[in-house]
Design an enzyme around this catalytic site. Structure first.
Site, PDB file in Angstrom:
ATOM      1  CE  LYS A  81     107.495  -1.392 170.227  1.00 37.07           C
ATOM      2  NZ  LYS A  81     106.720  -0.880 170.699  1.00 37.07           N
TER       3      LYS A  81
ATOM      4  CG  ASP B   2     109.358  -5.536 163.049  1.00 37.29           C
ATOM      5  OD1 ASP B   2     109.555  -5.494 164.522  1.00 37.29           O
ATOM      6  OD2 ASP B   2     108.900  -4.252 162.816  1.00 37.29           O
TER       7      ASP B   2
ATOM      8  CG  PHE C 129     102.842   0.714 164.710  1.00 38.52           C
ATOM      9  CD1 PHE C 129     102.605   1.061 164.300  1.00 38.52           C
ATOM     10  CD2 PHE C 129     104.240   0.304 165.046  1.00 38.52           C
ATOM     11  CE1 PHE C 129     103.314   2.777 164.241  1.00 38.52           C
ATOM     12  CE2 PHE C 129     104.405   1.147 165.718  1.00 38.52           C
ATOM     13  CZ  PHE C 129     104.031   2.614 164.986  1.00 38.52           C
TER      14      PHE C 129
END
Ligand SMILES: Cc1ncc(COP(=O)(O)O)c(C=O)c1O
Length: 401
Positions: free
Chosen positions: A255, A226, A141
């Site tokens: 984030k 990532d 994802f």
């Protein structure tokens, strides 16, 4: 109709149905706790998918944001501003790298990394025009933009959004042999989550990341990690790659970099990689804005203390000890994770991940299911030990009911 019901009905009527939130309407939050519009309190066991690693309203982050709000919030990159150099310098230093390309959301950081790797491939590696390939892992994802969903293996993320962007090769996550076979002379990058978050907190086999590091170094391919969800303290280290002593060529951060205050993301790499860009080739109106840099700088300063990583490691040990007890109960089929981050696969006989999440909500704990059977646990790293214990007791209460 209660206030909660009225607000949910209005949201359902006027917002695109891209989410299926739990039926709770939050009005305020502090630390690891949230309060709904009816005054009920909930322990946050999701932490904004790790965007809230430092909890809600951390005083240092709120103070940094407030101070900057009163000075200057946006200049665009058409001009320099006085927080930009410090942000880039200190973030590069935290990553042990040289350059930063600031963006806003995680998806933008991933898109930026794909562009970076392709340009690096053509300009530095000498890949023939239009031939660049990026190898990714199944179950990934990396976001929701059209290029990013082009290399997703999740039908819900992809269906009806084609035509897809070419140039990606998907191999099974954790399979080094498949990775080795997929990397060719036109491969410019391997893009991976060191732990797959949305897939259900999937930790790869020991040695996988080190193997990918060795392979990419051998073949002259960029290793892009990532760490948008796994990074910045969540796993008990600043970066999840550290658990295997691995330093990638490129870190993607997002984030928690924005402290749960605003979206801040970045691509961080060596000057030989990010130095491939020339003015006008990439950009963002909001990327690297003064408010983002001020909050990001405070996040970096907080991470430098090591206090949050240590807390995630200690509380993570407690979390995984408790979950190991639950794992033996027959109520769950698997438990995975690292640090203050876990995926719990609920036995179908007990109920779906959604049902467990709804029952936990009734007991005052907010989690989010993923992929049907999995409940993900990722409290803010500032959660009190007794609150964490209480939250896990509630999970056991739901599972054993
Ligand atoms: C590993 C990873 N990369 C990228 C993203 C996309 O981030 P954003 O939602 O900010 O675009 C996410 C979001 O969950 C993620 O977990």
């Amino acid at each position: 109709m209660t206030t909660t019901e009225a607000l949910i009905a209005a949201a359902d009527a006027h917002s695109a149905p891209t989410y299926h939130p739990l039926p709770v309407v939050i009005a305020r939050a502090d630390g690891a706790w949230m309060t709904d519009v009816e005054g009920r309190r909930y322990l946050d066991f999701l932490a904004g998918y790790s965007a809230l690693n430092f909890g809600h309203g951390h005083p240092r982050l709120v103070a940094a944001a407030k101070a900057q709000l009163e000075r200057v919030t946006l200049t665009s990159r058409a001009f320099h501003h006085d927080r930009f150099a410090a942000f880039c310098t200190e973030l590069a230093e935290l990553c042990g790298m040289e350059m930063v390309l600031p963006m806003n959301t995680g998806s933008e950081a991933v898109e930026t990394a794909v562009k970076t790797a392709r340009k690096w491939g053509y300009r530095v590696k000498g890949v023939p025009a239009e031939m660049a390939k990026v190898v990714v892992a199944g179950g990934n994802f990396h976001g929701r933009t059209t290029t990013v969903i082009s290399f997703s293996t999740d039908p819900a993320a992809r269906a009806d959004f084609g035509p897809y962007t070419p140039g990606f090769e998907i191999v099974p996550y954790g399979d080094l042999t498949a990775m080795r076979a997929a990397v060719t002379e036109n491969t410019v990058a391997v893009l991976l989550e060191p732990i797959q978050g949305e897939s259900g907190v999937v930790v790869p086999p020991q040695g996988y990341l080190a193997g990918v590091r060795e392979l990419t170094r051998e073949r002259g391919v960029l290793f892009v990690a990532d760490e948008i969800q796994s990074g910045l303290g969540r796993t008990g280290r600043t970066f999840a790659c550290e658990h295997e002593g691995v330093v990638p060529d490129v870190y993607l951060l997002g984030k928690a970099l924005g402290g749960g205050v605003l979206p801040v993301s970045a691509v961080v790499a060596g000057a030989d990689v990010l130095g491939v860009f020339r003015p006008g080739e990439h950009g963002s109106t909001f990327g690297g804005n003064p408010l983002a840099c001020a909050v990001g700088l405070e996040v970096i300063a907080m991470l430098r203390t090591g206090e949050f990583q240590e807390r995630a490691a200690e509380l993570g040990d407690l979390l995984h000890r408790r979950l190991a007890e639950i794992a033996g109960s027959g109520r769950v089929t698997a438990v995975r994770g690292r640090g203050l981050w876990a995926g719990v696969d609920v036995d179908p006989g007990v109920g779906s991940g959604r049902v467990v999440s709804e029952r936990l909500m009734e007991r005052g704990v907010l989690v989010k299911d993923t992929h049907g059977a999995t409940v993900r646990i990722a409290p803010p790293l500032v959660v009190e030990e007794e609150d964490l214990e209480w939250g896990i007791e509630q999970l056991w209460g739901v599972l054993s009911a």
